[in-house]
Design a protein around this motif. Sequence first.
Motif, mmCIF file in Angstrom:
data_model
loop_
_atom_site.group_PDB
_atom_site.id
_atom_site.type_symbol
_atom_site.label_atom_id
_atom_site.label_comp_id
_atom_site.label_asym_id
_atom_site.label_seq_id
_atom_site.Cartn_x
_atom_site.Cartn_y
_atom_site.Cartn_z
ATOM 1 N N SER A 1 0.754 -1.479 0.101
ATOM 2 C CA SER A 1 -0.002 -0.030 -0.106
ATOM 3 C C SER A 1 0.901 1.256 -0.183
ATOM 4 N N ILE A 2 1.674 1.388 0.855
ATOM 5 C CA ILE A 2 2.651 2.407 0.812
ATOM 6 C C ILE A 2 3.616 2.723 -0.173
ATOM 7 N N PHE A 3 4.030 1.616 -0.779
ATOM 8 C CA PHE A 3 4.942 1.608 -1.826
ATOM 9 C C PHE A 3 4.021 2.095 -3.077
ATOM 10 N N PHE A 4 2.931 1.635 -3.330
ATOM 11 C CA PHE A 4 1.906 2.067 -4.516
ATOM 12 C C PHE A 4 1.684 3.687 -4.187
ATOM 13 N N ARG A 5 1.268 3.869 -2.971
ATOM 14 C CA ARG A 5 0.688 5.457 -2.725
ATOM 15 C C ARG A 5 1.718 6.463 -2.527
ATOM 16 N N TYR A 6 2.599 6.026 -1.761
ATOM 17 C CA TYR A 6 3.604 7.055 -1.548
ATOM 18 C C TYR A 6 4.838 7.128 -2.256
ATOM 19 N N GLY A 7 5.001 6.109 -3.179
ATOM 20 C CA GLY A 7 6.104 5.991 -3.906
ATOM 21 C C GLY A 7 5.852 5.885 -5.280
ATOM 22 N N GLU A 8 4.335 5.532 -5.552
ATOM 23 C CA GLU A 8 3.983 5.307 -6.960
ATOM 24 C C GLU A 8 4.899 4.419 -7.763
#
Length: 310
Positions: A147-154
């Motif tokens: 989730s954070i890799f997708f949301r915050y790192g795209e």
Amino acid sequence: MEHTSVLLKESIDALAIRSNGIYVDGTLGRGGHSSEILKQLDSGHLYAFDRDEAAIKASDQRLSGISDHYTIIRSNFASLKAELAKHDVKHIDGLLLDLGVSSPQFDDASRGFSYRFDAPLDMRMDQRQSLSAYEVVNEWDYHDLVSIFFRYGEEKFAKQIARRIEQVRDQQPIRTTFELVDVIKSALPMKVLNTKGHPAKKIFQAIRIAVNDELQELHIVLHDALSMLNPQGRIAVITFQSLEDRIVKDTFKEYSSVPKIDKRIPLLPEQLETPPYRLVCRKPILPGSEELMENNRAHSAKLRVIERIR
């Protein structure tokens, strides 16, 4: 460890500083922007926020040589309203946010912000908090990492990287930045590793944002500051990545736009009025060619400015 403030002149000019006003630098850092604000204050006062003890010590020494019309608050800017209330401040004339991580933080290997140095996984802007990059990498659930890799790192390879982290940490903890870089590289296809840019950049950004809760804090400070802003007061925000810029852009648009209402519904008198805020510039202000040549970290910077008109 030198830090050059990005868009320094443009952001200070954008604030349209009044010498008797109350101003806030929500991201004190090494005091570049705060110094310029303080130079323009006579009977006014500057409140500067930062969580980093080293930054506060360095900036306090720098600002004290200019004026005593300032107060440094060791807190994140999301606590703006509560912290200023302790100083009997309910309204402000301007807020500046420079959302880039300062050069000294990146260049201090021990802080664990950078994939360029081998250091313990940390990434805390406030060394007093318990959550660090180590806990995120070694203890967070696979789905939370994705989730954070997708949301915050795209990061489009978020699932593969999160799965590889899970596999490695089951054998032994991932303790350092270089260990994490190796894990990230091992999860990526060769064609990605051969492209321009560091393969760990997006993941490091995502973890840093998660550790410091940066996007949620940005939402909070923008809405609180807009509610505290005096007429003719301004907010200037410098962003360095698309997620932050989108939040600033959408928030400023929300406050400066007339709400869309079905034409068949009669309008109330207050709905006929223009919005109480206006965008000072429709498009973001970007660094000039000279600054881009002198400061590599200015390349992704964008400055957006909003003003309260009534």
